[in-house]
Design a protein around this motif. Sequence first.
Motif, PDB file in Angstrom:
ATOM      1  N   MET A 177      49.776 -10.864  -4.112  1.00 29.28           N
ATOM      2  CA  MET A 177      49.713 -12.153  -3.420  1.00 29.28           C
ATOM      3  C   MET A 177      48.555 -12.082  -2.424  1.00 29.28           C
ATOM      4  O   MET A 177      48.389 -11.075  -1.745  1.00 29.28           O
ATOM      5  CB  MET A 177      51.039 -12.355  -2.670  1.00 29.28           C
ATOM      6  N   LEU A 178      47.785 -13.140  -2.358  1.00 29.15           N
ATOM      7  CA  LEU A 178      46.593 -13.133  -1.506  1.00 29.15           C
ATOM      8  C   LEU A 178      46.818 -13.908  -0.207  1.00 29.15           C
ATOM      9  O   LEU A 178      47.601 -14.854  -0.164  1.00 29.15           O
ATOM     10  CB  LEU A 178      45.405 -13.753  -2.257  1.00 29.15           C
ATOM     11  N   ASN A 232      45.725  -9.026   1.749  1.00 29.04           N
ATOM     12  CA  ASN A 232      46.219  -9.190   0.383  1.00 29.04           C
ATOM     13  C   ASN A 232      47.292  -8.131   0.122  1.00 29.04           C
ATOM     14  O   ASN A 232      47.168  -6.997   0.579  1.00 29.04           O
ATOM     15  CB  ASN A 232      45.074  -9.061  -0.622  1.00 29.04           C
ATOM     16  N   TRP A 233      48.308  -8.550  -0.597  1.00 26.92           N
ATOM     17  CA  TRP A 233      49.483  -7.675  -0.800  1.00 26.92           C
ATOM     18  C   TRP A 233      49.616  -7.334  -2.284  1.00 26.92           C
ATOM     19  O   TRP A 233      49.314  -8.159  -3.148  1.00 26.92           O
ATOM     20  CB  TRP A 233      50.716  -8.432  -0.299  1.00 26.92           C
ATOM     21  N   LEU A 234      50.042  -6.094  -2.570  1.00 25.97           N
ATOM     22  CA  LEU A 234      50.325  -5.727  -3.960  1.00 25.97           C
ATOM     23  C   LEU A 234      51.499  -4.767  -4.015  1.00 25.97           C
ATOM     24  O   LEU A 234      51.795  -4.087  -3.028  1.00 25.97           O
ATOM     25  CB  LEU A 234      49.108  -5.115  -4.644  1.00 25.97           C
ATOM     26  N   GLU A 235      52.144  -4.738  -5.175  1.00 25.00           N
ATOM     27  CA  GLU A 235      53.344  -3.906  -5.334  1.00 25.00           C
ATOM     28  C   GLU A 235      53.342  -3.297  -6.729  1.00 25.00           C
ATOM     29  O   GLU A 235      52.911  -3.930  -7.692  1.00 25.00           O
ATOM     30  CB  GLU A 235      54.592  -4.781  -5.156  1.00 25.00           C
ATOM     31  N   ILE A 236      53.827  -2.074  -6.822  1.00 27.85           N
ATOM     32  CA  ILE A 236      54.009  -1.459  -8.144  1.00 27.85           C
ATOM     33  C   ILE A 236      55.470  -1.035  -8.288  1.00 27.85           C
ATOM     34  O   ILE A 236      56.062  -0.494  -7.349  1.00 27.85           O
ATOM     35  CB  ILE A 236      53.057  -0.250  -8.353  1.00 27.85           C
ATOM     36  N   GLY A 241      43.611  -8.891  -8.068  1.00 30.56           N
ATOM     37  CA  GLY A 241      43.834  -9.808  -9.183  1.00 30.56           C
ATOM     38  C   GLY A 241      44.334  -9.043 -10.387  1.00 30.56           C
ATOM     39  O   GLY A 241      44.494  -7.814 -10.336  1.00 30.56           O
ATOM     40  N   ALA A 242      44.569  -9.775 -11.471  1.00 25.09           N
ATOM     41  CA  ALA A 242      45.109  -9.148 -12.684  1.00 25.09           C
ATOM     42  C   ALA A 242      44.203  -8.031 -13.195  1.00 25.09           C
ATOM     43  O   ALA A 242      44.657  -7.060 -13.783  1.00 25.09           O
ATOM     44  CB  ALA A 242      45.298 -10.210 -13.761  1.00 25.09           C
ATOM     45  N   ASP A 243      42.890  -8.171 -12.923  1.00 23.40           N
ATOM     46  CA  ASP A 243      41.939  -7.198 -13.467  1.00 23.40           C
ATOM     47  C   ASP A 243      41.918  -5.872 -12.698  1.00 23.40           C
ATOM     48  O   ASP A 243      41.531  -4.851 -13.252  1.00 23.40           O
ATOM     49  CB  ASP A 243      40.520  -7.810 -13.477  1.00 23.40           C
TER      50      ASP A 243
END
Length: 442
Positions: free
Chosen positions: A287-288, A302-306, A328-330
């Motif tokens: 999420m940005l 910007n947030w990311l999760e695995i 992003g997806a890339d």
Amino acid sequence: MFWVGFRFYDSVGFLNDLIECVGRTCAGLADKRRGKNAQFSMRDIGLAAFSPFFMQCPSFLSHQRQMCAGIGHGRSNCQTLLGMEHIPSDNHIRAMLDDVEPSSLFEPFDDALAALETAGALPSLTSLGGHTLIALDGTQYFCSNKLSCRNCSTRKHANGQIDYFHTVVAASIVKPGKTWVLPLRPEFVEPQQGYDKQDCESRAARRWLALNASRYCRLNPVYLGDDIYSKQPVCEEVLAAGAHFLFVCKPDSHKTIAEYLTGVEVPSRSRKIKRGKKYFNYTWRWMLGLPIRDGKDALDINWLEITIRDSNGKTNYRNSFITDLPVGADNVEHLAAAARARWKIENETFNTLKTKGYNLEHNFGHGKNNLSAVLVTFNLIAFAIHLAAELAETEWKAAIEIAGSRVRFFDNLRALTAYILFPSWDSLLKTLAFQLPPPLPS
Ligand SMILES: [Zn+2]
């Protein structure tokens, strides 16, 4: 193989140069002695303290003293491999190094990195398309309820018992998928009674950034750190240095971010990945433009999760991170892999430092002032030079390959140097690689 394309040194000049850098730094250390009482130079004293770490052998100096007195006829591997003149006693080393400021020993960290740059090995350190991942991590490297020094931090238990401890914020270059770390200049947590570890570590980390961020700017760094780093002041310090951050961000300690993510559709992608014989389901979400905290002046991140689930759908691993880099997806998969590379610091550097049968203060004790920090610094310098040699010194690399692992390489090196006087690193490494027979006694 990642070293293809390097400009290798032809001989062991690379390694000798770096050991000489340590010698030169030690020669420049403040000498508190007055008058003619200086049988041993500061260079010999410093190199002697460095040698057990570099040779990964707590009894290296005692073996070399025996060699000097016996078959070496006044010479040992201390002279031939480390360029020392004489071997001082452990007591003398302790007494002379206790007042040395650890930061006066930091230059060899820069020398190791510069040597790798000169050798063209820098690409082997980069990740995420031209960035360098620099992991910051606080580690307690000493704790006792008996021994203490002027620079110990303290912690009082409910039963009145006091723990004395030391913590260092280590900075290391890491890379996903690699089993090494390259230590950079560290920063010691100052003794501040009454502060908990997190406050101290966070302050030391900001001090590290203020002192060092411009030094490493040319590496286009992305700083990695755990949840205590993902606060606005540290993020701002990183951005002010023109660098980037990718820090662990736990929902519990980032309520504003957690609120923004609740009940909204978040972009995601999933992939099955085979590890060993089993398949795992990897899911990344991101999420940005979320505020890092409550308030008008909050930084946007910007947030990311695995999330990793096994074939039964059971969650094996989940972690979330914040960054100023676009997500992003890339690139979300690469960013998550980069963020997780941080664990290498603990696994590689400090586990080796604390375990593997190796006691950091085995020879020299704890000291009254700086000795403990000085010894950790020597240990980290030894790691830095080991890694540099592994990336850019042909003979060193060949000897490790023949041994089959770093651990066995050092086992063999330890055993050989205890009993045989080698005239040079070239001779020792070629013996370890079975390219030359061990030298005959002269
Ligand atoms: Zn202490």
